[in-house]
Design an enzyme around this catalytic site. Structure first.
Site, short mmCIF file in Angstrom:
data_model
loop_
_atom_site.label_atom_id
_atom_site.label_comp_id
_atom_site.label_asym_id
_atom_site.label_seq_id
_atom_site.Cartn_x
_atom_site.Cartn_y
_atom_site.Cartn_z
N GLU A 144 -10.12 2.49 -4.92
CA GLU A 144 -9.86 3.89 -4.56
C GLU A 144 -8.84 4.59 -5.45
OE1 GLU A 144 -10.92 4.12 0.15
OE2 GLU A 144 -8.91 3.41 -0.33
N HIS A 180 -2.95 3.03 -4.57
CA HIS A 180 -2.31 2.59 -3.32
C HIS A 180 -0.88 2.11 -3.59
CE1 HIS A 180 -5.85 2.73 -0.62
NE2 HIS A 180 -6.53 2.50 -1.73
N ASP A 218 0.85 -1.18 0.00
CA ASP A 218 0.00 0.00 0.00
C ASP A 218 0.89 1.23 0.00
OD1 ASP A 218 -2.31 1.87 0.65
OD2 ASP A 218 -3.29 -0.07 0.81
#
Length: 515
Positions: free
Chosen positions: A320, A254, A202
């Site tokens: 995301e 990420h 991440d």
């Protein structure tokens, strides 16, 4: 005399186990599919023994572990200390019969039958993994009265409602050492969960050794990562408990930790400096889906990790991605125009499709968070729903034949009451045809660690995840919230006996603050 005083004291602090005390007399979690009380009790004495019939590689060590845990709960110091390959006890108290060794894959038979009578106990299962689930149930049946410990006579026929019952742990934001993973694997086995999902990369860290691309862990981990030998150890430990381990490498968003090592595959405009994130949040660094080197590096990484993790599923994240750096990069915008990709969603589909083919070549099934879903996504992809999936066309995905797992409503890092998770069903509240229902494989509790450390993680996961585990395992109609809390309290105490630090850590932190 001292033994009698000990039992009286113990009974005074234990919850009431009497059948008349509550509508559900059992203290099991998750509740079995079918359970029927019988007359009588099987008394647990020092002479308690276990005999196994079936494949021994997984059964022997886990039956020995069961014996030690039962000993720990009763303090009886059993005469049988462990089970050996050559040991046969024909008149044993517990007879375990298994047909074959279970293969660790989605859909393995985890059913079992457990019969407790005053004269003996019989546990039968098609696979050794089913037998392990039955041993966990038997351990939870231990009760005590004025004459000592016993198992109540009972007939249980049990099998899980969903084949995928997972816990996601996130060592990328805050690293979780191997001992943390192992003790939580033990707790997962107690709750009959069967998938440990490791979120390994991440913006805050890349947490596994890569021998092919060593810059990933050297520049993206701050020195905290799992060696490949440690990962093999965790996978083997989980396998002994009948638990699969699935890796996740989150792309294309990420991606800060990856881009610390290989900034040339990033999407940011020229001159952008990638810096490791230490705080929570959704950040802009994103892999460049128009750069062929992106796919070359990912194929090397995924091939290495696919050989390390034997599970047939491989999670690529995909969540995301705001695509800000895509919009700011003229070369990427030109690529989109040339290839008639009208927006970032279509560009991500282009990326996901190429990654899906890459994962398929490695003999794996790709898993991705629900942002990757479009009706054009390759059908073999497993969609992982995390947002309000009833409003994200996830029903349409199930109807169109996509296999799915659900984490919407199971985000335990949000510190919601166990009741909210317990009443949240993986199938949602809209009617689905049986063919679409069959595409919902189960779900996962997710323990994101932006605000969690190795010291506090046990208290965030347990005991609430036991309520989620019951929702994944038990029949849908079992929904009594008050009874769930009663049984979860007992489960919590049993977890502490088995080494989970959810109670101890809270008290230790409070003592630290008060120094």
């Amino acid at each position: 005399m001292m033994r009698l005083l000990y039992l009286v004291l113990l009974m005074s602090i234990l919850p009431n186990f009497g059948f008349a005390a509550v509508d559900n007399p059992w203290s099991l979690m998750p509740m079995p599919k079918e359970i029927q009380a019988k007359e009588g009790k099987f008394r647990i004495l020092r002479s308690f023994t276990v005999n196994l019939k079936g494949p021994e590689e997984r059964l022997n060590p886990q039956a020995t572990r069961f014996l030690r845990r039962l000993d720990d709960r009763t303090g009886l110091f059993f005469e049988q200390h462990f089970l050996r390959t050559d040991s046969q006890v024909s008149e044993a108290s517990l007879q375990v019969e298994v047909q074959k060794a279970g293969v660790l894959k989605l859909g393995v038979d985890e059913s079992y039958r457990l019969s407790v009578a005053p004269e003996g106990i019989r546990l039968t299962a098609p696979t050794d993994i089913g037998a392990l689930r039955g041993m966990e149930t038997l351990l939870q049946l231990v009760q005590v009265d004025e004459n000592g410990y016993y198992f109540p006579a009972v007939e249980i026929n049990d099998a899980p409602r969903f084949p995928w019952r997972g816990l996601m742990m996130d060592p990328s934001r805050h690293f979780m050492p191997v001992d943390v993973l192992k003790r939580n694997l033990n707790a997962m086995a107690s709750a009959k969960l069967n998938v440990l999902h490791l979120h390994l990369s991440d913006n805050q860290g890349f947490r596994i050794e890569s021998k092919v691309l060593p810059a990933l862990h050297e520049k993206g981990s701050d020195g905290e990562y799992y060696t490949q030998q440690q990962i093999r150890e965790v996978i083997a430990y989980a396998g002994e408990l009948g638990i699969r381990v699935m890796p996740e490498f989150d792309v294309p968003g990420h991606a800060t930790a990856i881009l610390m090592a290989y900034p040339e595959i990033g999407s940011a405009p020229a001159g952008y400096e990638y810096k490791m994130e230490v705080n929570a949040g959704v950040f802009d660094p994103t892999l460049d889906p128009t750069n062929e080197k992106t796919y070359e590096l990912l194929e090397k990484l995924f091939a290495e990790m696919a050989s390390l993790f034997p599970d047939e599923y491989f999670h690529i994240g995909g969540d995301e991605n705001k695509g800000l750096h895509w919009k700011e990069n003229p070369r990427i915008q030109q690529f989109m125009k040339k290839n008639k990709l009208k927006d970032n969603h279509e560009l991500q589909l282009y990326f996901s499709t190429r990654i899906s083919k890459m994962v398929k070549r490695l003999g794996k099934h790709m898993v991705g968070w629900d942002e990757i879903y479009t009706p054009e996504l390759p059908k073999e992809t497993l969609v992982h729903g995390w947002r309000n999936w009833q409003g994200m066309d996830m029903y349409q995905a199930a109807k169109k034949g996509y296999k799915m797992i659900v984490s919407s409503g199971y985000y335990i890092d949000l510190m919601k009451r166990a009741e909210s998770h317990y009443l949240n069903d993986p199938l949602g509240d809209k009617p689905l045809k049986p063919s679409a229902e069959a595409n919902i494989m189960g779900g996962e509790a997710t323990m994101w660690s932006e605000l969690v450390t190795a010291r506090t993680v046990d208290s965030r996961i347990w005991p609430r995840t036991a309520a989620i585990a019951e929702r994944f395992w038990s029949p849908k109609h079992i929904r009594d919230v008050d009874d769930m809390y009663r049984r979860m309290d007992l489960f919590s105490m049993a977890l502490e006996i088995d080494g989970i630090l959810h109670i101890h850590s809270k008290e230790a932190i409070m003592r630290k603050l008060c120094r």
